[in-house]
Scaffold this motif. Sequence first.
Motif, short mmCIF file in Angstrom:
data_model
loop_
_atom_site.label_atom_id
_atom_site.label_comp_id
_atom_site.label_asym_id
_atom_site.label_seq_id
_atom_site.Cartn_x
_atom_site.Cartn_y
_atom_site.Cartn_z
N ALA A 1 0.87 -1.19 0.00
CA ALA A 1 0.00 0.00 0.00
C ALA A 1 0.90 1.23 0.00
O ALA A 1 1.83 1.34 0.81
N VAL B 1 1.49 5.60 -1.75
CA VAL B 1 1.13 6.75 -2.57
C VAL B 1 2.40 7.25 -3.25
O VAL B 1 3.51 6.98 -2.80
N MET C 1 -6.81 -3.17 -9.17
CA MET C 1 -6.31 -1.90 -8.67
C MET C 1 -7.23 -1.45 -7.56
O MET C 1 -8.41 -1.17 -7.79
N TRP C 2 -6.71 -1.44 -6.34
CA TRP C 2 -7.43 -0.99 -5.16
C TRP C 2 -6.98 0.43 -4.86
O TRP C 2 -5.78 0.72 -4.84
N SER C 3 -7.93 1.34 -4.63
CA SER C 3 -7.56 2.73 -4.36
C SER C 3 -8.59 3.37 -3.43
O SER C 3 -9.62 2.80 -3.12
N LEU D 1 -8.66 2.23 0.74
CA LEU D 1 -8.51 1.17 -0.28
C LEU D 1 -9.86 0.48 -0.53
O LEU D 1 -9.94 -0.71 -0.75
N ARG E 1 -12.27 -1.11 -5.80
CA ARG E 1 -11.59 -2.17 -6.56
C ARG E 1 -11.99 -2.05 -8.02
O ARG E 1 -13.17 -2.10 -8.36
N ILE F 1 -3.40 7.27 -12.06
CA ILE F 1 -3.32 7.34 -10.61
C ILE F 1 -2.92 8.77 -10.24
O ILE F 1 -1.79 9.19 -10.53
N MET G 1 -2.58 9.48 -4.14
CA MET G 1 -3.71 8.54 -4.09
C MET G 1 -3.22 7.20 -3.55
O MET G 1 -2.37 6.57 -4.16
N HIS H 1 -2.99 3.40 -3.07
CA HIS H 1 -3.37 2.31 -3.97
C HIS H 1 -2.51 1.07 -3.75
O HIS H 1 -1.42 1.14 -3.18
N ALA I 1 -1.78 -2.59 -6.20
CA ALA I 1 -2.01 -3.36 -7.42
C ALA I 1 -1.79 -4.83 -7.09
O ALA I 1 -0.81 -5.18 -6.45
#
Length: 148
Positions: free
Chosen positions: A66, A68, A86-88, A92, A95, A106, A110, A112, A114
């Motif tokens: 995790a 930025v 891609m989780w953001s 988080l 998805r 991105i 942010m 995120h 992957a």
Amino acid sequence: MTMLKQPSGADSVAPSDRKAVIVGGGEAYRAEQGSDYLPGISAETVGAKVLWLGVVTMPPGKRTKAHVHARHETAFYMLSGDELEMWSGDELQFRDVVHPGDYLYIPANMLHVAVNRASTPAIFIGARNEPTAQESVVLFPEMDERIP
């Protein structure tokens, strides 16, 4: 405009603001967040001041930590692979699934992660407005367990 293929070794031509430079690419490295980078255009390869362009690979069955990118935007185009999660979001909580042929953006700062759950590498062309290998990555280890 004069085009110059930059040779390697002792005969290298220093990058210049007065001519284009063609490079074969820089040395591959694993980024702090866990993906594999193969720089093409960067501060290290051509003296770029605000741009990084290269190939980014997420190996099969792997994920990033995790994180930025505190000071830069990132853009990707997925060349090959099956798909990439891609989780953001601040928690988080979002998805999305990226497939070959998709573009991914991105924003700076942010959060995120992957994730490549497939058995093949996920390969991207990537660009960012930060030219160095030592990009502005900030890890958030307390958020890693949020992604299964």
